[in-house]
Scaffold this active site. Structure first.
Site, PDB file in Angstrom:
ATOM      1  N   ARG A   1       2.991 -10.330  -4.840  1.00  0.00           N
ATOM      2  CA  ARG A   1       3.736 -10.488  -3.654  1.00  0.00           C
ATOM      3  C   ARG A   1       3.436 -11.519  -2.903  1.00  0.00           C
ATOM      4  NH1 ARG A   1       3.150  -4.416  -2.476  1.00  0.00           N
ATOM      5  NH2 ARG A   1       2.507  -3.627  -4.449  1.00  0.00           N
TER       6      ARG A   1
ATOM      7  N   ARG B   1      -2.763   3.320  -2.386  1.00  0.00           N
ATOM      8  CA  ARG B   1      -2.278   4.557  -2.940  1.00  0.00           C
ATOM      9  C   ARG B   1      -1.401   4.225  -4.279  1.00  0.00           C
ATOM     10  NH1 ARG B   1       3.115   6.958  -0.242  1.00  0.00           N
ATOM     11  NH2 ARG B   1       3.868   5.166   0.324  1.00  0.00           N
TER      12      ARG B   1
ATOM     13  N   ASP C   1       3.776  -8.177   2.240  1.00  0.00           N
ATOM     14  CA  ASP C   1       3.483  -7.472   1.305  1.00  0.00           C
ATOM     15  C   ASP C   1       4.528  -6.540   0.400  1.00  0.00           C
ATOM     16  OD1 ASP C   1       3.226  -6.048   3.772  1.00  0.00           O
ATOM     17  OD2 ASP C   1       2.756  -4.359   2.687  1.00  0.00           O
TER      18      ASP C   1
HETATM   19  P1  AMP Z   1       4.024   0.545   2.396  1.00  0.00           P
HETATM   20  O1  AMP Z   1       4.389   0.883   3.580  1.00  0.00           O
HETATM   21  O2  AMP Z   1       4.197   1.555   1.305  1.00  0.00           O
HETATM   22  O3  AMP Z   1       4.388  -0.807   1.750  1.00  0.00           O
HETATM   23  O4  AMP Z   1       2.412   0.473   2.472  1.00  0.00           O
HETATM   24  C1  AMP Z   1       1.725  -0.649   3.352  1.00  0.00           C
HETATM   25  C2  AMP Z   1       0.312  -0.407   2.806  1.00  0.00           C
HETATM   26  O5  AMP Z   1      -0.428   0.959   3.362  1.00  0.00           O
HETATM   27  C3  AMP Z   1      -0.317  -0.563   1.427  1.00  0.00           C
HETATM   28  O6  AMP Z   1      -1.401  -1.358   1.393  1.00  0.00           O
HETATM   29  C4  AMP Z   1      -0.311   0.818   1.050  1.00  0.00           C
HETATM   30  O7  AMP Z   1      -1.122   0.662  -0.058  1.00  0.00           O
HETATM   31  C5  AMP Z   1      -0.984   1.366   2.134  1.00  0.00           C
HETATM   32  N1  AMP Z   1      -0.728   2.755   2.242  1.00  0.00           N
HETATM   33  C6  AMP Z   1       0.463   3.578   2.407  1.00  0.00           C
HETATM   34  N2  AMP Z   1       0.547   4.741   2.418  1.00  0.00           N
HETATM   35  C7  AMP Z   1      -0.903   5.388   2.051  1.00  0.00           C
HETATM   36  C8  AMP Z   1      -1.563   6.307   1.816  1.00  0.00           C
HETATM   37  N3  AMP Z   1      -1.025   7.572   1.887  1.00  0.00           N
HETATM   38  N4  AMP Z   1      -3.016   6.243   1.497  1.00  0.00           N
HETATM   39  C9  AMP Z   1      -3.529   4.888   1.477  1.00  0.00           C
HETATM   40  N5  AMP Z   1      -2.980   3.896   1.700  1.00  0.00           N
HETATM   41  C10 AMP Z   1      -1.435   3.839   1.982  1.00  0.00           C
HETATM   42 MG    MG Z   2       4.206  -1.822   0.274  1.00  0.00          MG
END
Ligand code: AMP
Ligand code: MG
Length: 477
Positions: A180, A90, A249
């Site tokens: 990362r 996203r 990540d």
């Molecule tokens: P985060 O928890 O923000 O570090 O995200 C972990 C993974 O989930 C990353 O690959 C993000 O891009 C993906 N991700 C988180 N929220 C969304 C969303 N609403 N739609 C698509 N991918 C998401």
């Molecule tokens: Mg992240």
């Protein structure tokens, strides 16, 4: 549209499997909520000729600044210990903005629609979590802690579906880069040695140019990334910051803090503190953060193993030796940091014991981590349970024969007065949801000089009520 963005897109020169070219999805009704004027100035950006509407179009991606070449980056990551292929699901990097003094920063939208890495997700972000990231990242910056920053938050006029229906928003994030540990893991999984070499070379040039001419770069690179992470975690431990999702990540090669999802600041000292609703086993508890950082760095060592040495056994040896040195290096940094928090300038054999005694006393008596150190500085209203420690500390302080001013100035720079207290953050987000930005802006302003005492800001210094100990944070994804 005049903005002074000067894009250069060096990342797009890397192997194409590491990214996907993609445009931000246009949004329905863009509206600017926050714009970080100080940061814009530091970056040499100028938005003075844009009106409200143009700013909103710019910070939702409805109009792209000249020179942007948007990509979603591919990466992998160990999430709670398990390896997964991820990528910007996203987020979209518009490009690298070069500042007037030639510094390079990624400009990234978070919440700007689906990408090839979205998996089941909608690619969107809700207003609350984006404001939260803005508040915390800016607080971290003003606490003198390396961090990505937030340039703007804008709403999209669209709803996003989470547990409830929420207003959609986009955050503009600024980072030294978004490379990362998981980026290296991604290339390692693909078993593409040429790309791995290229990524290492690229990362070195971008973040560790001091070793760019070395023959054996990989071991030095690992050591330097480790040093930055040690410094970062030491800073987190200094101010009581709990990241909450220290997946690989979410660990940057640049050594900046990133992704302020379920993070929160600890009030009452307890190394077991966890706020994240999804961290059931306390993997990312406050006191675990150093060992998790070491674990993540071991994953980086695994990923670059073929570059550490041609001989695999030797490579493992080299990697292990570096990773094993983490603990001792961290403990030295942690000790120095705690000494600064207590105004200890000279060295005494019993300092380690003294520091531990304080931590134990705080834990046993549920004392506020931030305020306890500040109270020492003024010798004021020392909690009854701390009297014994306080007497010992006074003797220790007097023994070093340094001026009161010198001791105070060291303590002052190590001990914040104002941190983003959870109840204050929640209060401002709640108001913002109702369309009232006053407490949000007041909070952001209060966090700008966190080491200075101000009588008009004492409300920001209060910990949550002890009954509020069940405070939970959510990823908001
Ligand atoms: P985060 O928890 O923000 O570090 O995200 C972990 C993974 O989930 C990353 O690959 C993000 O891009 C993906 N991700 C988180 N929220 C969304 C969303 N609403 N739609 C698509 N991918 C998401
Ligand atoms: Mg992240």
């Amino acid at each position: 549209m005049k903005t002074n963005f000067k894009f250069d897109n060096s990342y797009t020169q890397l192997t194409s499997m590491m990214m996907s070219k993609i445009m931000p999805v246009k949004v329905k009704l863009p509206k600017l909520v926050l714009l970080n004027h100080n940061l814009a100035k530091q970056l040499g950006l100028d938005f003075s000729s844009l009106d409200e509407k143009q700013l909103a179009e710019l910070f939702t991606g409805n109009t792209l600044p000249e020179g942007a070449n948007p990509i979603a980056q591919a990466y992998a990551g160990h999430q709670f210990g398990h390896l997964a292929i991820l990528g910007d699901g996203r987020a979209i990097v518009l490009g690298e903005h070069i500042t007037p003094n030639k510094q390079r920063y990624d400009i990234q939208f978070k919440g700007s629609g689906r990408t090839p890495y979205s998996r089941g997700g909608d690619g969107k972000a809700a207003l609350g979590p984006m404001l939260r990231e803005y508040i915390i990242s800016e607080a971290m910056h003003h606490l003198n802690i390396r961090t990505t920053r937030s340039l703007a938050v804008a709403t999209t006029g669209e709803n996003v579906m989470r547990e409830t229906v929420l207003p959609g928003a986009i955050l503009t994030r600024v980072a030294e880069s978004h490379i990362r540990v998981g980026t290296f893991e991604y290339v390692a999984i693909k078993r593409d040695l040429q790309t791995l070499k290229k990524l290492l070379q690229y990362s070195v040039e971008r973040h560790y140019p001091e070793i760019k001419d070395l023959d054996k770069q990989a071991p030095e690179f690992l050591k330097l990334v480790m040093e930055r992470q040690i410094d970062l975690i030491t800073d987190w431990m200094r101010v009581g910051f709990i990241h909450g999702v220290m997946n690989t990540d979410n660990m940057l090669i640049s050594g900046e803090s990133i992704d302020f999802g379920p993070c929160a600041f600890m009030d009452y000292y307890n190394p077991k503190t966890v706020f994240s609703s999804i961290d059931h086993h306390g993997r990312y508890a406050f006191g675990n953060q150093p060992s998790i950082a070491q674990w993540n760095l071991a994953r980086l060592a695994d990923a670059i193993l073929p570059l550490l040495h041609e001989d695999q056994n030797k490579a493992i040896e080299v990697g292990e030796e570096i990773i094993h040195s983490f603990k001792e290096k961290y403990e030295i940094k942690f000790h120095e940091m705690m000494k600064r928090k207590l105004g200890l300038i000279t060295d005494e054999n019993d300092d380690v014991i003294l520091i531990q005694e304080l931590l134990d006393t705080m834990e046993k008596n549920n004392l506020d981590y931030t305020n306890t150190f500040r109270d020492f500085m003024h010798g004021k209203s020392i909690n009854d349970n701390l009297k014994k420690f306080h007497d010992k500390w006074k003797i220790r302080i007097d023994k070093q024969n340094r001026s009161h001013e010198e001791i105070l100035s060291i303590m002052k720079n190590a001990n914040p007065v104002i941190i983003p207290r959870n109840h204050k953050v929640e209060e401002s987000l709640k108001e913002a949801h109702k369309g009232n930005l006053v407490s949000l802006n007041n909070l952001i302003n209060a966090l700008k000089e966190p080491y200075i005492e101000r009588s008009d800001l004492t409300l920001y210094q209060q910990p949550a009520h002890k009954t509020d100990k069940k405070y939970k944070t959510f990823c908001g994804t």
